[in-house]
Design an enzyme around this catalytic site. Sequence first.
Site, PDB file in Angstrom:
ATOM      1  N   LYS A   1       0.852  -1.197   0.000  1.00  0.00           N
ATOM      2  CA  LYS A   1       0.000   0.000   0.000  1.00  0.00           C
ATOM      3  C   LYS A   1       0.886   1.245   0.000  1.00  0.00           C
ATOM      4  CE  LYS A   1      -4.238   0.993   2.607  1.00  0.00           C
ATOM      5  NZ  LYS A   1      -4.853   0.754   3.915  1.00  0.00           N
TER       6      LYS A   1
HETATM    7  O1  G3P Z   1      -8.633   1.859   5.358  1.00  0.00           O
HETATM    8  C1  G3P Z   1      -8.794   3.210   5.684  1.00  0.00           C
HETATM    9  C2  G3P Z   1      -9.493   3.360   6.971  1.00  0.00           C
HETATM   10  O2  G3P Z   1      -8.742   2.733   7.973  1.00  0.00           O
HETATM   11  C3  G3P Z   1      -9.810   4.733   7.365  1.00  0.00           C
HETATM   12  O3  G3P Z   1     -10.924   4.650   8.174  1.00  0.00           O
HETATM   13  O4  G3P Z   1     -12.587   5.442   9.786  1.00  0.00           O
HETATM   14  O5  G3P Z   1     -10.164   6.084  10.041  1.00  0.00           O
HETATM   15  O6  G3P Z   1     -11.554   7.072   8.240  1.00  0.00           O
HETATM   16  P1  G3P Z   1     -11.318   5.879   9.109  1.00  0.00           P
END
Ligand code: G3P
Length: 220
Positions: free
Chosen positions: A83
Amino acid sequence: MRFFLDTANLEELKTGARWGVVDGVTTNPTLIAKEGVPIEEQIRKICDIVNGDVSAEVVATDTDGMLTEGRKLAKIHKNVVVKVPLTRDGIRACSLFSREGIRVNVTLCFSAGQAILAAKAGAYFVSPFVGRIDDTGWNGMELIRDIVQIYKNYSFTTQILAASLRHSNHVIDAAKAGAHVGTMPFKVLDALFSHPLTDKGLDQFLKDYAKAFQDAPVSR
Ligand code: G3P
């Protein structure tokens, strides 16, 4: 739609894998740091639990650093997808990795223009962050719909991995929009099971069955 768990927590992954509905895993530096184990060790453990694509993110910000880290990560297991962030250096690393046959997930995608760049660089996945766009007052799902349309127009093979999914409706709407993959925290996957009518219906079935048979004589 493939379901990925967005976690580096081994207990959550074991539970999801037991349910038989987890097709892969995404991690990021925040999720790895939460577990307090060096990335290579944790990714190896994750690959032993889930038989599917496992995204492991580089922390270098320059192309050369990303290439060095990414090649190391890709050697951990055949299912590792490297990634990289959607920066100029990340896109350059992506196009070099893809020529080497290393699969790349381009992350931190917040616009359709960025998604086109990821596809042109040969990304295996692009990760648009739905919830984080919603947080800014825009509609994250619109971005998923736009990318689906654009990739279809040009037959790009990059898969759309809807990320930052915060609740069940995000998962359902991403599926309706045609995202190839939805990655979600364990609690979002768990919530997909729940419906009060399922609980009520099961309760009634069991009560009716018990009432009919508990006092009945045993048949011979
Ligand atoms: O894979 C991306 C994710 O971990 C982000 O999630 O909820 O932190 O915006 P969030």
